[in-house]
Design a protein around this motif. Structure first.
Motif, PDB file in Angstrom:
ATOM      1  N   LEU A 146      39.686  90.044  91.897  1.00 26.77           N
ATOM      2  CA  LEU A 146      41.081  90.369  91.583  1.00 26.77           C
ATOM      3  C   LEU A 146      41.992  89.305  92.194  1.00 26.77           C
ATOM      4  CD1 LEU A 146      41.192  94.248  92.197  1.00 26.77           C
ATOM      5  CD2 LEU A 146      40.990  93.021  90.013  1.00 26.77           C
ATOM      6  N   THR A 147      43.091  89.026  91.510  1.00 32.37           N
ATOM      7  CA  THR A 147      43.986  87.950  91.967  1.00 32.37           C
ATOM      8  C   THR A 147      44.449  88.193  93.401  1.00 32.37           C
ATOM      9  OG1 THR A 147      44.667  87.648  89.700  1.00 32.37           O
ATOM     10  CG2 THR A 147      46.094  86.697  91.379  1.00 32.37           C
ATOM     11  N   ARG A 148      44.703  89.449  93.754  1.00 30.44           N
ATOM     12  CA  ARG A 148      45.223  89.705  95.101  1.00 30.44           C
ATOM     13  C   ARG A 148      44.221  89.298  96.192  1.00 30.44           C
ATOM     14  NH1 ARG A 148      45.089  96.101  96.679  1.00 30.44           N
ATOM     15  NH2 ARG A 148      44.902  96.832  94.538  1.00 30.44           N
ATOM     16  N   TYR A 149      42.924  89.202  95.813  1.00 36.54           N
ATOM     17  CA  TYR A 149      41.914  88.740  96.763  1.00 36.54           C
ATOM     18  C   TYR A 149      41.639  87.259  96.585  1.00 36.54           C
ATOM     19  CZ  TYR A 149      40.383  92.978  98.998  1.00 36.54           C
ATOM     20  OH  TYR A 149      40.333  94.088  99.779  1.00 36.54           O
ATOM     21  N   LYS A 150      41.440  86.889  95.298  1.00 29.21           N
ATOM     22  CA  LYS A 150      40.970  85.533  95.014  1.00 29.21           C
ATOM     23  C   LYS A 150      42.085  84.501  95.170  1.00 29.21           C
ATOM     24  CE  LYS A 150      37.490  83.314  92.559  1.00 29.21           C
ATOM     25  NZ  LYS A 150      36.898  82.999  91.292  1.00 29.21           N
ATOM     26  N   SER A 151      43.274  84.818  94.672  1.00 30.51           N
ATOM     27  CA  SER A 151      44.397  83.863  94.743  1.00 30.51           C
ATOM     28  C   SER A 151      45.654  84.618  95.155  1.00 30.51           C
ATOM     29  CB  SER A 151      44.633  83.211  93.386  1.00 30.51           C
ATOM     30  OG  SER A 151      43.428  83.021  92.688  1.00 30.51           O
ATOM     31  N   PRO A 152      45.697  85.168  96.380  1.00 32.57           N
ATOM     32  CA  PRO A 152      46.816  86.027  96.755  1.00 32.57           C
ATOM     33  C   PRO A 152      48.160  85.326  96.696  1.00 32.57           C
ATOM     34  CG  PRO A 152      45.360  85.617  98.632  1.00 32.57           C
ATOM     35  CD  PRO A 152      44.706  85.028  97.437  1.00 32.57           C
ATOM     36  N   ALA A 163      32.216  92.731  90.034  1.00 29.82           N
ATOM     37  CA  ALA A 163      33.512  92.069  90.246  1.00 29.82           C
ATOM     38  C   ALA A 163      34.090  91.418  88.974  1.00 29.82           C
ATOM     39  CB  ALA A 163      33.409  91.055  91.380  1.00 29.82           C
ATOM     40  N   PRO A 164      33.278  90.665  88.183  1.00 37.34           N
ATOM     41  CA  PRO A 164      33.880  90.028  86.999  1.00 37.34           C
ATOM     42  C   PRO A 164      34.421  91.048  85.982  1.00 37.34           C
ATOM     43  CG  PRO A 164      31.750  89.029  87.522  1.00 37.34           C
ATOM     44  CD  PRO A 164      31.882  90.246  88.388  1.00 37.34           C
ATOM     45  N   VAL A 165      33.663  92.110  85.740  1.00 35.87           N
ATOM     46  CA  VAL A 165      34.120  93.073  84.716  1.00 35.87           C
ATOM     47  C   VAL A 165      35.284  93.917  85.247  1.00 35.87           C
ATOM     48  CG1 VAL A 165      32.509  95.023  85.162  1.00 35.87           C
ATOM     49  CG2 VAL A 165      33.291  94.557  82.856  1.00 35.87           C
ATOM     50  N   ILE A 166      35.325  94.110  86.548  1.00 33.38           N
ATOM     51  CA  ILE A 166      36.456  94.835  87.152  1.00 33.38           C
ATOM     52  C   ILE A 166      37.735  94.016  86.968  1.00 33.38           C
ATOM     53  CG2 ILE A 166      37.418  95.411  89.457  1.00 33.38           C
ATOM     54  CD1 ILE A 166      35.795  97.656  88.180  1.00 33.38           C
ATOM     55  N   LYS A 167      37.641  92.715  87.189  1.00 35.32           N
ATOM     56  CA  LYS A 167      38.831  91.863  86.975  1.00 35.32           C
ATOM     57  C   LYS A 167      39.281  91.945  85.510  1.00 35.32           C
ATOM     58  CE  LYS A 167      40.573  87.223  86.721  1.00 35.32           C
ATOM     59  NZ  LYS A 167      41.771  87.145  87.523  1.00 35.32           N
ATOM     60  N   LYS A 168      38.309  91.800  84.585  1.00 31.29           N
ATOM     61  CA  LYS A 168      38.671  91.829  83.158  1.00 31.29           C
ATOM     62  C   LYS A 168      39.355  93.142  82.802  1.00 31.29           C
ATOM     63  CE  LYS A 168      35.005  89.116  81.072  1.00 31.29           C
ATOM     64  NZ  LYS A 168      33.722  89.287  80.412  1.00 31.29           N
ATOM     65  N   SER A 169      38.783  94.250  83.292  1.00 32.77           N
ATOM     66  CA  SER A 169      39.295  95.572  82.899  1.00 32.77           C
ATOM     67  C   SER A 169      40.673  95.838  83.476  1.00 32.77           C
ATOM     68  CB  SER A 169      38.357  96.684  83.395  1.00 32.77           C
ATOM     69  OG  SER A 169      37.048  96.392  83.033  1.00 32.77           O
ATOM     70  N   ILE A 170      40.948  95.268  84.657  1.00 38.21           N
ATOM     71  CA  ILE A 170      42.184  95.597  85.360  1.00 38.21           C
ATOM     72  C   ILE A 170      43.303  94.595  85.068  1.00 38.21           C
ATOM     73  CG2 ILE A 170      43.203  95.735  87.679  1.00 38.21           C
ATOM     74  CD1 ILE A 170      40.567  96.958  88.640  1.00 38.21           C
ATOM     75  N   GLU A 171      42.942  93.319  84.933  1.00 39.33           N
ATOM     76  CA  GLU A 171      44.003  92.305  84.855  1.00 39.33           C
ATOM     77  C   GLU A 171      44.210  91.715  83.464  1.00 39.33           C
ATOM     78  OE1 GLU A 171      43.604  89.311  87.884  1.00 39.33           O
ATOM     79  OE2 GLU A 171      43.966  90.750  89.476  1.00 39.33           O
ATOM     80  N   GLU A 172      43.191  91.779  82.619  1.00 36.17           N
ATOM     81  CA  GLU A 172      43.373  91.157  81.314  1.00 36.17           C
ATOM     82  C   GLU A 172      43.894  92.174  80.301  1.00 36.17           C
ATOM     83  OE1 GLU A 172      39.808  88.913  80.381  1.00 36.17           O
ATOM     84  OE2 GLU A 172      39.992  87.823  82.275  1.00 36.17           O
ATOM     85  N   ASP A 173      44.336  91.674  79.144  1.00 39.64           N
ATOM     86  CA  ASP A 173      44.866  92.591  78.125  1.00 39.64           C
ATOM     87  C   ASP A 173      43.766  93.540  77.666  1.00 39.64           C
ATOM     88  OD1 ASP A 173      47.290  91.451  78.316  1.00 39.64           O
ATOM     89  OD2 ASP A 173      47.075  90.177  76.544  1.00 39.64           O
ATOM     90  N   HIS A 174      44.152  94.774  77.355  1.00 43.00           N
ATOM     91  CA  HIS A 174      43.108  95.714  76.967  1.00 43.00           C
ATOM     92  C   HIS A 174      42.582  95.399  75.574  1.00 43.00           C
ATOM     93  CE1 HIS A 174      45.859  98.082  74.437  1.00 43.00           C
ATOM     94  NE2 HIS A 174      46.743  97.875  75.380  1.00 43.00           N
ATOM     95  N   THR A 175      41.276  95.587  75.436  1.00 45.15           N
ATOM     96  CA  THR A 175      40.615  95.268  74.172  1.00 45.15           C
ATOM     97  C   THR A 175      39.372  96.134  74.024  1.00 45.15           C
ATOM     98  OG1 THR A 175      39.128  93.616  73.187  1.00 45.15           O
ATOM     99  CG2 THR A 175      39.642  93.286  75.474  1.00 45.15           C
ATOM    100  N   GLU A 176      39.043  96.440  72.781  1.00 46.75           N
ATOM    101  CA  GLU A 176      37.840  97.252  72.543  1.00 46.75           C
ATOM    102  C   GLU A 176      36.578  96.475  72.918  1.00 46.75           C
ATOM    103  OE1 GLU A 176      38.483  98.616  68.523  1.00 46.75           O
ATOM    104  OE2 GLU A 176      39.748 100.265  69.223  1.00 46.75           O
ATOM    105  N   GLN A 177      36.714  95.154  73.127  1.00 39.19           N
ATOM    106  CA  GLN A 177      35.544  94.366  73.545  1.00 39.19           C
ATOM    107  C   GLN A 177      35.181  94.642  75.004  1.00 39.19           C
ATOM    108  OE1 GLN A 177      33.607  92.952  71.418  1.00 39.19           O
ATOM    109  NE2 GLN A 177      35.123  93.628  69.911  1.00 39.19           N
ATOM    110  N   VAL A 178      36.143  95.169  75.770  1.00 39.08           N
ATOM    111  CA  VAL A 178      35.863  95.577  77.161  1.00 39.08           C
ATOM    112  C   VAL A 178      36.332  97.032  77.264  1.00 39.08           C
ATOM    113  CG1 VAL A 178      36.258  95.086  79.621  1.00 39.08           C
ATOM    114  CG2 VAL A 178      36.323  93.218  77.958  1.00 39.08           C
ATOM    115  N   PRO A 179      35.455  97.979  76.895  1.00 34.22           N
ATOM    116  CA  PRO A 179      35.911  99.372  76.765  1.00 34.22           C
ATOM    117  C   PRO A 179      36.687  99.901  77.982  1.00 34.22           C
ATOM    118  CG  PRO A 179      33.724  99.126  75.848  1.00 34.22           C
ATOM    119  CD  PRO A 179      34.059  97.798  76.456  1.00 34.22           C
ATOM    120  N   ALA A 180      36.283  99.523  79.195  1.00 35.81           N
ATOM    121  CA  ALA A 180      36.980 100.059  80.373  1.00 35.81           C
ATOM    122  C   ALA A 180      38.435  99.602  80.431  1.00 35.81           C
ATOM    123  CB  ALA A 180      36.255  99.635  81.652  1.00 35.81           C
ATOM    124  N   SER A 181      38.735  98.453  79.794  1.00 34.72           N
ATOM    125  CA  SER A 181      40.129  97.980  79.821  1.00 34.72           C
ATOM    126  C   SER A 181      41.034  98.920  79.024  1.00 34.72           C
ATOM    127  CB  SER A 181      40.228  96.556  79.275  1.00 34.72           C
ATOM    128  OG  SER A 181      39.977  96.553  77.875  1.00 34.72           O
TER     129      SER A 181
END
Ligand code: F6R
Length: 337
Positions: A263-269, A225-243
């Protein structure tokens, strides 16, 4: 294929890539298997080969089981399929228990009618001095096959795709890479102990993956869950390859509810502007705010509500004092023992 990004990308969602959420890994895997089967059949009708990029690890096991079922029960043929696997440990014997060559045979290839000549997996047995040419050949074979039609990916807890660890360039190609310690620890369960986990791997590059016509990344379970949030919602960066997949023009994340939980839609809809204010939702939002602001629920003010993105709730329920009391009573009534 890379997406054209407009200078101001106004989106009504926190998610920067399409995401499909399934109740569990089985329904998610079945849906992806169906998509692969449809693609293979559609290519068969046009007498074309279907080039698949494949992953290993725990994530795709149910997907492969479902493809085997479709082959056996629905007579899906894999004769027109060419595959390229993402990665392999180095060095490793192709027959070793932990080898991805062996994984693919036991989970998929031994149970379908694919032509063995059409299977491509990096070779963990070659001599070190031959790795460079092996990697160049791997890239060439992908290009000669017409490129990957559909690439399946899992994701590491540190955001790696294939074995492209954080810091891998978006232009990287198939190469030898040093595994992150976190990856070796995560994969240690497959080996007798951590010291047995190879320190190196051969992996397709991020640039190689990005050239795929279509990409599906799958992730299951709360650990992702944490890395899925980073990859989907945060700015893309080579530090998180999936982003980096955010800049591909045909990518989809397929996740189960547990992996989507951050994800925000679940955690803070309420922040997505699309929220029904049930008592449960109200309690969740107010408690979150109180924790974040480190204030007792009964001390929250109208401005706290506005600044925390809960102005909708304020408008709907009157004022902060009323909401605070309602949530306070809900909390009080939930105390037992
Ligand atoms: C394996 C691969 C890796 C895995 C990732 C997640 O071919 O490419 O990126 O997808 O390490 O592993 P699991 O699925 O075991 O959680």
């Amino acid at each position: 294929m890379l997406k054209k990004v407009s200078p101001v990308d106004l989106t009504d969602s926190f998610e920067k890539v399409p995401v499909k959420i399934y109740p569990d890994l089985t329904t998610g895997s079945i849906a992806v298997a169906r998509e692969i089967a449809d693609l293979i059949r559609e290519k068969q009708k046009r007498k074309l080969t279907c080039v698949l990029g494949l992953a290993t690890g725990s994530t795709p096991k149910t997907l492969y089981a479902e493809l085997v079922r479709i082959h056996k029960e629905e007579k899906l043929s894999f004769k027109n399929v060419v595959t390229f696997n993402l990665d392999e440990y180095y060095p490793i014997d192709n027959d070793a228990l932990q080898s991805y060559n062996r994984f693919m045979r036991s989970h998929l290839f031994d149970h379908i009618d694919i032509n063995p000549k059409n299977i491509n997996i990096p070779n963990g047995e070659i001599k070190k001095e031959d790795i460079k040419s092996h990697c160049i050949q791997y890239e060439k074979r992908i290009a000669d096959a017409g490129g990957i039609d559909l690439q399946i990916l899992g994701i590491g807890n540190n955001g790696h795709i294939g074995f492209n660890e954080p810091g891998s360039s978006v232009h990287s190609k198939t190469r030898l890479i040093t595994l992150d310690n976190s990856t070796r620890i995560a994969n240690a369960y497959e080996f007798a102990n951590i010291s047995q986990v190879p320190r190196l791997a051969i992996t397709m590059g991020i640039g190689t993956i990005m050239k795929s016509k279509k990409i599906i990344l799958m992730a299951w379970g709360p650990g992702k869950a944490p890395v899925i949030k980073k990859s989907i919602e945060e700015d893309h960066t080579e530090q998180v390859p999936a982003s980096l997949l955010q800049i591909h023009d045909d990518v989809k994340f397929v996740v189960d509810e547990a992996a989507a939980a951050e994800l925000t839609r679940y955690k803070s809809p309420w922040l997505t502007g699309d929220c029904e204010w049930t008592p449960k939702m109200m309690k969740k939002a107010v408690v979150n705010m109180a924790l974040k602001l480190k204030k007792p629920v009964l001390s929250l003010t109208n401005s706290d509500y506005n600044e925390y993105g809960l102005s909708d709730l304020l408008v709907e329920k009157g004022d902060a004092y009323q909401i605070n009391l309602q949530v306070y009573y809900m909390l009080r009534d939930s105390i037992t023992g």
